[in-house]
Design a protein around this motif. Structure first.
Motif, PDB file in Angstrom:
ATOM      1  N   TYR A 297       2.504  -2.555  -7.931  1.00 49.41           N
ATOM      2  CA  TYR A 297       1.825  -3.827  -7.821  1.00 49.41           C
ATOM      3  C   TYR A 297       1.200  -4.285  -9.178  1.00 49.41           C
ATOM      4  O   TYR A 297       1.014  -5.333  -9.807  1.00 49.41           O
ATOM      5  CB  TYR A 297       0.933  -4.026  -6.587  1.00 49.41           C
ATOM      6  CG  TYR A 297       1.442  -4.154  -5.239  1.00 49.41           C
ATOM      7  CD1 TYR A 297       2.371  -4.852  -5.116  1.00 49.41           C
ATOM      8  CD2 TYR A 297       0.833  -3.209  -4.098  1.00 49.41           C
ATOM      9  CE1 TYR A 297       3.046  -5.215  -3.625  1.00 49.41           C
ATOM     10  CE2 TYR A 297       1.433  -3.498  -2.960  1.00 49.41           C
ATOM     11  CZ  TYR A 297       2.634  -4.414  -2.724  1.00 49.41           C
ATOM     12  OH  TYR A 297       3.096  -4.691  -1.476  1.00 49.41           O
TER      13      TYR A 297
ATOM     14  N   GLN B 211       3.599  -5.178 -11.605  1.00 47.20           N
ATOM     15  CA  GLN B 211       4.032  -6.837 -11.371  1.00 47.20           C
ATOM     16  C   GLN B 211       2.854  -7.577 -11.394  1.00 47.20           C
ATOM     17  O   GLN B 211       3.067  -8.736 -11.414  1.00 47.20           O
ATOM     18  CB  GLN B 211       4.438  -6.582  -9.698  1.00 47.20           C
ATOM     19  CG  GLN B 211       5.758  -5.906  -9.455  1.00 47.20           C
ATOM     20  CD  GLN B 211       6.148  -5.902  -8.020  1.00 47.20           C
ATOM     21  OE1 GLN B 211       5.572  -6.375  -7.114  1.00 47.20           O
ATOM     22  NE2 GLN B 211       7.455  -5.515  -7.895  1.00 47.20           N
TER      23      GLN B 211
ATOM     24  N   THR C  36       0.564  -8.120  -9.109  1.00 45.02           N
ATOM     25  CA  THR C  36       0.438  -8.563  -7.886  1.00 45.02           C
ATOM     26  C   THR C  36      -0.992  -8.107  -7.288  1.00 45.02           C
ATOM     27  O   THR C  36      -1.157  -6.776  -7.072  1.00 45.02           O
ATOM     28  CB  THR C  36       1.587  -8.265  -6.926  1.00 45.02           C
ATOM     29  OG1 THR C  36       2.738  -8.798  -7.669  1.00 45.02           O
ATOM     30  CG2 THR C  36       1.483  -9.202  -5.621  1.00 45.02           C
TER      31      THR C  36
ATOM     32  N   PHE D 220      -3.482  -6.778  -5.011  1.00 45.85           N
ATOM     33  CA  PHE D 220      -3.499  -5.721  -3.618  1.00 45.85           C
ATOM     34  C   PHE D 220      -4.643  -5.331  -3.273  1.00 45.85           C
ATOM     35  O   PHE D 220      -5.779  -5.300  -4.018  1.00 45.85           O
ATOM     36  CB  PHE D 220      -2.388  -4.541  -3.637  1.00 45.85           C
ATOM     37  CG  PHE D 220      -2.976  -3.308  -4.697  1.00 45.85           C
ATOM     38  CD1 PHE D 220      -3.708  -2.636  -4.416  1.00 45.85           C
ATOM     39  CD2 PHE D 220      -2.614  -3.734  -5.938  1.00 45.85           C
ATOM     40  CE1 PHE D 220      -4.153  -1.623  -5.419  1.00 45.85           C
ATOM     41  CE2 PHE D 220      -3.119  -2.745  -6.933  1.00 45.85           C
ATOM     42  CZ  PHE D 220      -3.906  -1.707  -6.686  1.00 45.85           C
TER      43      PHE D 220
ATOM     44  N   ARG E 127      -1.818 -12.290  -9.755  1.00 47.30           N
ATOM     45  CA  ARG E 127      -0.742 -12.934  -9.023  1.00 47.30           C
ATOM     46  C   ARG E 127      -1.196 -12.742  -7.592  1.00 47.30           C
ATOM     47  O   ARG E 127      -1.299 -11.885  -7.136  1.00 47.30           O
ATOM     48  CB  ARG E 127       0.521 -12.852  -9.502  1.00 47.30           C
ATOM     49  CG  ARG E 127       1.090 -13.004 -10.670  1.00 47.30           C
ATOM     50  CD  ARG E 127       2.537 -12.297 -11.042  1.00 47.30           C
ATOM     51  NE  ARG E 127       3.357 -12.953 -10.172  1.00 47.30           N
ATOM     52  CZ  ARG E 127       4.619 -12.424  -9.731  1.00 47.30           C
ATOM     53  NH1 ARG E 127       4.925 -11.252 -10.428  1.00 47.30           N
ATOM     54  NH2 ARG E 127       5.325 -13.222  -9.147  1.00 47.30           N
ATOM     55  N   SER E 128      -0.993 -13.653  -6.551  1.00 53.60           N
ATOM     56  CA  SER E 128      -1.050 -13.763  -5.212  1.00 53.60           C
ATOM     57  C   SER E 128      -0.336 -12.448  -4.677  1.00 53.60           C
ATOM     58  O   SER E 128       0.847 -12.102  -5.211  1.00 53.60           O
ATOM     59  CB  SER E 128      -0.794 -15.138  -4.613  1.00 53.60           C
ATOM     60  OG  SER E 128      -0.821 -14.703  -3.275  1.00 53.60           O
ATOM     61  N   GLY E 129      -0.617 -11.845  -4.005  1.00 57.56           N
ATOM     62  CA  GLY E 129      -0.101 -10.479  -2.966  1.00 57.56           C
ATOM     63  C   GLY E 129      -0.521 -10.146  -1.666  1.00 57.56           C
ATOM     64  O   GLY E 129      -1.310 -10.946  -1.032  1.00 57.56           O
TER      65      GLY E 129
END
Length: 785
Positions: A88, A91, A93, A95, A306-308
Motif C-alpha cells: 500500500y 502504491q 494507497t 490504509f 490516494r483513497s484506499g
C-alpha cells in the motif's frame, strides 16, 4: 570491618563498636603508590577477548537469521498484514493499522530499494511469492538484519555495563540461540524492529549513564540524544514501546533523585545546576523522541495520498484529503421527502423494519411494547427504505425540495409499512438500560406520540447548518425527547427477529459506534441534475488535526482487538513457554513453522529471575536484622551493582511483561520477546554475581583536597575511599568457575536450539514420532497423526 575478610558485618547492634567517620590522610608517597597500582592496563591488551567474542557472536547471529531465509516461498502468518501494508505504501494507497508507521515504512523502503511496485497484496496465507513475482527475500532481509544486530547489541550492553566476558557471552547467546527470536526475525513482521530498537535504547542509556560525572560534554549529549532517538524508534514501531520509556524513565528519575542529594560524594548541585540536568533529560528523552515520532506520521501522510481500504476508519473531512475518494466523488445532497437507505458505519447493517412485532416477553422475562420490529439488516432490501420528513411543517412551508441540514429535527417514515420511526422509554431486547426502537402509525405519529418521533440530525464534525449528503455526511441520530443515540451492534437477535441485528437507543451519545451514513437515495432518478458531479479538489487539513484523528482511531481499534484467536495466550504462560503459535504448514511435505522459544533457555532465564527476586528479598530481610552480607561475602560495592545494574535489567523485564496482565486485547507469545531479552541480561549478570569470590579490598583516594598551611603553602591530602573494582578484581582473578557454569548452560541451550530447529526454519518435515518428541508441554503441533 573485622580482620577476617569472610566475616559478616553487624549493623546497628548495641554491642557493635562504631568506627570513626573520618579517615586519616594518606601521605603523598602512599598516594602515588596506590594510583600506580590501580592504573588500568591499555584498552588494546585488556579488551581483545571481548572484541573477538563480539565478532564471533555477530557472525553467528547473521548465519542463524539469514540461513534459508527464502523458505518458505509463500505468505506466512502475519505477513498477510505487514507485507500488504508495504504494498500500500508503494502504491500510495491509504490504509489503516493500529501500529505506528516506522516499522512498516522500513519494509516499504526495502521494497523501493529493489524496485518493487506493490502489485501483490498478500491476501492469503500460503499464496506463492514466486508465482506473483514478489521480492520477498528482500522484505525478509530487513527484519533479519535487525534481528542479527540485536545479538551483538545485547553483548555490548553487558560489556558497557562492566560485566565479565562469560556473563556477556551468556546473555548474548541466550538471544542468539533462541528459536523465538530467530523465527520472528526471519519473516515480514514488526517485532525485529521493536526488539532491536529496545535493545539499542538500553545500550545508549548505559553509555550515557557512564558519563554522568562528566555532564554536558559532547559525548554526554551524543548518548543522551541517541537514547532519545532509539526510544522514538521503539514507540514508533509499536505502542508497547512505552514500556521501554518507563524502564529508562525510572532509571532517569532515580538518577535525578541522586543529583538532588546535598550530601552526594561529588558535591552538592545548586538548584540552577539541577535544573540544567532536568531540562537536558527532558529535552533528550521526551521532546526529541516526540518530534521524531511525529515525523514518521508526517511521512506516513505524505506518502498515502490516494483513497484506499483505510478510508472507512477516518472522518469525511479526512477522506476529502485523499484523491480518488469514492465518498467525496459520489456524495449527493439530500432533500426533504427523499427516500434514503441508512447504513451503520461499523457493522455495515442497514436500518431496517418489517411487519413482524417484538414478542410479548423476552427470554429474561422482561415485557416489550409489542411494537413493530426495527432491526439491522446487512443486505440491500426494499425494507431498508426510509423517507426523510421535516420535524415541523407549516401550511405555508412544507419544506419540499429544501436541503436537509445539520441540526435539523426530522422524522423517518418506513416506506413499505407506512409507519414512523419512534423511540420511547421501554427497554430494548438485549440492553435493559437502552431504549427500544419501533414504529407507529401516521395517526399516532401526528397525535399523542408526535414528540417521540422527533430526531435530531447531528453530523459528525458538522459546521453550523452544513448540508446533509450521502456517503460523506456521517451522522448521529439523536432522539429529541430522551437524547439517546440510535445504535446497533454485532450480536444477532433470536429467531423471532430472523437473526437480524438489534437497533436501540444508546445513552452514551459520545460513543463513536453511534455513527451512521446515507448509502443511497433510491427515489432519486438516475438522470437527476443532483447526480451530476463536478470535479472536486483535494482538500488540505492541518497535520496535527489528521494526526490526532488517526491516534484516536488507532487507540480505539487497538483496544477493540478482544476477539478470540486459536493461538492467543495469556501472559502467565509466556515465561514458562506453555504454548506457541502455528505460523505455516505444508501438508505434502509435513513441514511446519511453529513459533516457539528455546524451552531450555526460557526456563533457565525465568528461574534466574526468581532467584534474583529471592536474593533481593533475603538481602532486605538480613539488613532489617542488622546483617550486612553482600558487601562482606562478595566485594565492596556488590549491593550497589546488584541493585543498580542487575536491578535495572530486572526492572526492564518487569516493565515489558507485567503490564500485559492489565490488557484485555488479544495477546500472543511474541509480546514477550522484549521481556525475554531483558531476562537474558539478568541471567548473565546474576550468574556472574553467584560465581564472584571475595577479593582483597583495595582502597583508592578518590577525592584529593588541598589545605592551606601557616606559610601560605598548599599541602595535598587525600581521603581514602573504596573504588569500583575491575572485572578481574571482582572475580578474584579466576573465572574458571563462571566459565564452567556458562559452558554447562550453553551446552543445554545449544541442544534445545538444535532440537527445535525444524519448527523454526520450517524444514525438514517431521514424521509422527518427531512431532510427538517435540510436544514437550502439549504444544499444539501439526502432523502429530
Amino acid at each position: 570491618m573485622s580482620a577476617t575478610s569472610s566475616s559478616v558485618r553487624q549493623r546497628g547492634g548495641h554491642n557493635v563498636k562504631k568506627t570513626s567517620s573520618t579517615v586519616a590522610p594518606i601521605r603523598d608517597a602512599q598516594l602515588d603508590g596506590i594510583l600506580e597500582t590501580a592504573k588500568p592496563s591499555s584498552g588494546a591488551s585488556s579488551e581483545w577477548d571481548y572484541k573477538l567474542a563480539l565478532g564471533v557472536i555477530t557472525t553467528l547471529a547473521f548465519v542463524t537469521r539469514f540461513w534459508g531465509i527464502g523458505h518458505p516461498n509463500e505468505v506466512v502468518f502475519d505477513e498477510v498484514h505487514f507485507g500488504k501494508f508495504a504494498s500500500y505504501y508503494l502504491q500510495r494507497t491509504y490504509f489503516f493499522d493500529v501500529h505506528p508507521p516506522f516499522g512498516k515504512l522500513l519494509f516499504a523502503l526495502m521494497g523501493w530499494f529493489v524496485g518493487y511496485d506493490g502489485h501483490f497484496l498478500f491476501d492469503n496465507i500460503g499464496d506463492s511469492y514466486i508465482d506473483n513475482k514478489v521480492p520477498y527475500v528482500a522484505f525478509r532481509a530487513m527484519p533479519a538484519l535487525l534481528g542479527a544486530l540485536t545479538v551483538p547489541t545485547v553483548f555490548l550492553i553487558m560489556w558497557e555495563s562492566g560485566y565479565s566476558l562469560p556473563a556477556a557471552v551468556l546473555a548474548a547467546c541466550l538471544v542468539l540461540f533462541d528459536n523465538a527470536h530467530i523465527g520472528q526475525t526471519r519473516l515480514i513482521l514488526l517485532d525485529a524492529t521493536l526488539v532491536f530498537a529496545m535493545s539499542v535504547s538500553v545500550l545508549c542509556y548505559v553509555r550515557f549513564y557512564k558519563l554522568r560525572h562528566d555532564p554536558f560534554g559532547r559525548k554526554w549529549w551524543k548518548w543522551l540524544l541517541l537514547t532519545g532517538v532509539a526510544l522514538s524508534c521503539v514507540i514508533s514501531t509499536k505502542y508497547v514501546g512505552a514500556f521501554t520509556f518507563f524502564s529508562i524513565g525510572c532509571a532517569v528519575v532515580i538518577d535525578l533523585w541522586g543529583l538532588m542529594d546535598i550530601n552526594r560524594r561529588q558535591g552538592a548541585l545548586t538548584l540552577p545546576e539541577f535544573g540544567k540536568h532536568f531540562a537536558a533529560r527532558l529535552f533528550g528523552l521526551i521532546v526529541v523522541p516526540f518530534f521524531f515520532y511525529l515525523f514518521w506520521f508526517q511521512v506516513h501522510f505524505a506518502i498515502l495520498t490516494r483513497s484506499g481500504p483505510g478510508d472507512d476508519f477516518m472522518s469525511p473531512e479526512f477522506q476529502e484529503t485523499l484523491s480518488d475518494n469514492i465518498m467525496t466523488m459520489q456524495s449527493v445532497g439530500i432533500d426533504y421527502y427523499d427516500t434514503i437507505a441508512i447504513k451503520h458505519k461499523e457493522t455495515k447493517n442497514y436500518l431496517h423494519s418489517h411487519y413482524d412485532k417484538y414478542p410479548l416477553r423476552y427470554d429474561d422475562g422482561r415485557v416489550s411494547s409489542q411494537g413493530q420490529q426495527v432491526t439491522g439488516y446487512p443486505f440491500e432490501d426494499i425494507n431498508n427504505h426510509w423517507q426523510i420528513l421535516p420535524g415541523h411543517i407549516t401550511p405555508d412551508d412544507n419544506k419540499s425540495g429544501q436541503h436537509v441540514r445539520n441540526g435539523d429535527l426530522i422524522k423517518l417514515r418506513h416506506v413499505v409499512t407506512d409507519s414512523i420511526l419512534l423511540s420511547h422509554d421501554v427497554a430494548s431486547p438485549y440492553y435493559p438500560t437502552n431504549q427500544e426502537f419501533t414504529t407507529v402509525s401516521l395517526d399516532e405519529a401526528n397525535g399523542g406520540r408526535f414528540n417521540d418521533t422527533l430526531f435530531e440530525l447531528r453530523i459528525e464534525q458538522g459546521k453550523g447548518k452544513q448540508e446533509f449528503k450521502t456517503m460523506s455526511g456521517q451522522f448521529k441520530l439523536i432522539h429529541n425527547p430522551t437524547k439517546v443515540a440510535m445504535w446497533t451492534h454485532t450480536t444477532p437477535l433470536p429467531d423471532w427477529a430472523f437473526k437480524q441485528a438489534e437497533i436501540n437507543g444508546n445513552k452514551n451519545v459520545a460513543q463513536s459506534s453511534n455513527i451512521w451514513f446515507v448509502d443511497t437515495i433510491p427515489s432519486l432518478p438516475e438522470d437527476s441534475d443532483r447526480r451530476k458531479r463536478e470535479p472536486r479538489k483535494v482538500k488540505r487539513v492541518p497535520f496535527l488535526k489528521k494526526y490526532f484523528e488517526l491516534q484516536r482511531a488507532m487507540f480505539y481499534h487497538n483496544n477493540a482487538l478482544t476477539s478470540s484467536h486459536p493461538y492467543a495466550s495469556h501472559p502467565i504462560q509466556w515465561p514458562f513457554l506453555l504454548r506457541g503459535v502455528s505460523f505455516w504448514t505444508q501438508n505434502d511435505t509435513r513441514r511446519q513453522i511453529y513459533f516457539l522459544g528455546n524451552p531450555i533457555g526460557w526456563w533457565i532465564a525465568s528461574s534466574i529471575l526468581a532467584v534474583f527476586a529471592g536474593i533481593i528479598g533475603a538481602d532486605q530481610l538480613s539488613l532489617r536484622r542488622g546483617v550486612d552480607a553482600l558487601d562482606e561475602l562478595w566485594a565492596p560495592g556488590t549491593r550497589s551493582r546488584l541493585y543498580n545494574s542487575t536491578g535495572f535489567f530486572f526492572l526492564t523485564w518487569a516493565a515489558h511483561y507485567l503490564p500485559f496482565f492489565l490488557m484485555g486485547r488479544q495477546l500472543f507469545l511474541h509480546h514477550y520477546l522484549p521481556a525475554h531479552l531483558a531476562s537474558a541480561l539478568v541471567t548473565g549478570a546474576l550468574l556472574e554475581f553467584v560465581f564472584t569470590v571475595d577479593p582483597v579490598a583495595l582502597d583508592e583516594p578518590n577525592n584529593v583536597s588541598t589545605t592551606e598551611t601557616k606559610g601560605g603553602k598548599k599541602k595535598g591530602g587525600a581521603v581514602a575511599q573504596r573504588r569500583s573494582l575491575s572485572v578481574k578484581e571482582r572475580m578474584g582473578g579466576n573465572m574458571l568457575g563462571l566459565w564452567a557454569a556458562v559452558g554447562v548452560v550453553m551446552a543445554a541451550v545449544l541442544w534445545g536450539w538444535y532440537f527445535f530447529l525444524p519448527l523454526t526454519y520450517g524444514k525438514p518435515g517431521l514424521d509422527v514420532a518427531g512431532v510427538h518428541a517435540r510436544k514437550w508441554l502439549g504444544y499444539d503441533l501439526h502432523f502429530a497423526k
